[in-house]
Design an enzyme around this catalytic site. Structure first.
Site, PDB file in Angstrom:
ATOM      1  N   CYS A 147      37.516 -34.484  23.407  1.00 43.28           N
ATOM      2  CA  CYS A 147      37.488 -35.033  22.049  1.00 43.28           C
ATOM      3  C   CYS A 147      37.719 -33.948  20.987  1.00 43.28           C
ATOM      4  O   CYS A 147      38.797 -33.838  20.429  1.00 43.28           O
ATOM      5  CB  CYS A 147      36.171 -35.754  21.762  1.00 43.28           C
ATOM      6  SG  CYS A 147      35.894 -37.254  22.726  1.00 43.28           S
ATOM      7  N   ARG A 148      36.688 -33.161  20.730  1.00 43.49           N
ATOM      8  CA  ARG A 148      36.738 -32.213  19.611  1.00 43.49           C
ATOM      9  C   ARG A 148      37.677 -31.039  19.836  1.00 43.49           C
ATOM     10  O   ARG A 148      38.493 -30.725  18.961  1.00 43.49           O
ATOM     11  CB  ARG A 148      35.330 -31.699  19.294  1.00 43.49           C
ATOM     12  CG  ARG A 148      34.420 -32.795  18.776  1.00 43.49           C
ATOM     13  CD  ARG A 148      32.996 -32.335  18.681  1.00 43.49           C
ATOM     14  NE  ARG A 148      32.424 -32.147  20.024  1.00 43.49           N
ATOM     15  CZ  ARG A 148      31.242 -31.619  20.266  1.00 43.49           C
ATOM     16  NH1 ARG A 148      30.499 -31.173  19.269  1.00 43.49           N
ATOM     17  NH2 ARG A 148      30.783 -31.517  21.495  1.00 43.49           N
ATOM     18  N   SER A 149      37.568 -30.369  20.969  1.00 50.37           N
ATOM     19  CA  SER A 149      38.407 -29.182  21.158  1.00 50.37           C
ATOM     20  C   SER A 149      39.889 -29.510  21.324  1.00 50.37           C
ATOM     21  O   SER A 149      40.728 -28.803  20.753  1.00 50.37           O
ATOM     22  CB  SER A 149      37.883 -28.284  22.279  1.00 50.37           C
ATOM     23  OG  SER A 149      37.736 -28.964  23.487  1.00 50.37           O
ATOM     24  N   CYS A 183      34.449 -27.306  23.212  1.00 50.60           N
ATOM     25  CA  CYS A 183      33.409 -28.319  23.046  1.00 50.60           C
ATOM     26  C   CYS A 183      32.794 -28.566  24.424  1.00 50.60           C
ATOM     27  O   CYS A 183      32.949 -27.760  25.332  1.00 50.60           O
ATOM     28  CB  CYS A 183      33.958 -29.590  22.394  1.00 50.60           C
ATOM     29  SG  CYS A 183      35.136 -30.545  23.384  1.00 50.60           S
ATOM     30  N   ASP A 187      29.912 -34.583  17.694  1.00 49.07           N
ATOM     31  CA  ASP A 187      30.541 -35.174  18.869  1.00 49.07           C
ATOM     32  C   ASP A 187      30.743 -36.674  18.627  1.00 49.07           C
ATOM     33  O   ASP A 187      29.772 -37.411  18.452  1.00 49.07           O
ATOM     34  CB  ASP A 187      29.662 -34.949  20.095  1.00 49.07           C
ATOM     35  CG  ASP A 187      30.356 -35.330  21.401  1.00 49.07           C
ATOM     36  OD1 ASP A 187      31.420 -35.990  21.362  1.00 49.07           O
ATOM     37  OD2 ASP A 187      29.824 -34.959  22.461  1.00 49.07           O
ATOM     38  N   ASN A 225      35.850 -31.077  26.662  1.00 47.07           N
ATOM     39  CA  ASN A 225      37.259 -30.791  26.376  1.00 47.07           C
ATOM     40  C   ASN A 225      38.127 -32.047  26.383  1.00 47.07           C
ATOM     41  O   ASN A 225      39.263 -32.027  26.834  1.00 47.07           O
ATOM     42  CB  ASN A 225      37.792 -29.739  27.360  1.00 47.07           C
ATOM     43  CG  ASN A 225      39.143 -29.144  26.967  1.00 47.07           C
ATOM     44  OD1 ASN A 225      39.924 -28.786  27.842  1.00 47.07           O
ATOM     45  ND2 ASN A 225      39.429 -29.020  25.703  1.00 47.07           N
TER      46      ASN A 225
END
Length: 167
Positions: A16-18, A11, A130, A14
């Site tokens: 939140c999402r990943s 993301c 996001d 690095n």
């Protein structure tokens, strides 16, 4: 034993999402395909260096914990061209990060780059939104999407490695 296959979730920063995808996929692998744990390397990275060295966002960590996933111990890092040598799946959370990764990908490894939600039936080509600037609902939506894509990814990896389905 050296890992046979590598998965890198990407993301922007690095945090939140990943890292959520890394935690969810690690948990899924341990629960549903323990025979593959020693064969699959899982990591995450950002396409920008905004948060290098930082732990995942506390809201992402808490949302994941509530669903039984552990993000503790992860540290943000920036994606590098060498990742395309070391990983078999480079999975972007959105189109912007896909484009960022495409720019650093060696031409002979561009086929490793995919949108993560291409593994979630009915969500192909879509983005994992996001959640950084929103409320807790955004982190729940991320988890919903990541869980769906993780199952499809696990199926793909099982097929690729010729592993039993665990059914």
């Amino acid at each position: 034993m050296e890992k046979e296959l590598g998965v890198l979730f990407c993301c922007l920063g690095n945090i939140c999402r990943s890292p959520t995808a890394q935690g969810v996929f690690t948990g899924l692998l341990e629960a549903e395909a323990p025979e593959l744990v020693d064969r699959v390397r899982i990591d995450s990275a950002g396409t920008h260096a905004y948060h290098v060295g930082s732990a995942p966002d506390r809201r992402a960590t808490e949302a994941a914990r509530q669903r039984g996933y552990d993000l503790i111990g992860q540290t943000a890092r920036k994606a590098e061209p060498v990742d395309f040598e070391e990983f078999d799946y480079i999975l972007a959370m959105d189109h912007e990060n896909y484009a960022n990764l495409e720019r650093i990908a060696p031409a002979h490894h561009r086929d490793k780059l995919r949108m993560f939600l291409d593994f979630a039936p009915g969500h192909e080509g879509e983005e994992v939104p996001d959640p950084y600037y929103g409320g807790s609902d955004g982190f729940q939506l991320v988890l919903d999407r990541v869980e769906a894509a993780s199952r499809g990814l696990l199926d793909d990896i099982r097929q690729r490695l010729g592993a039993r389905t665990g059914s």
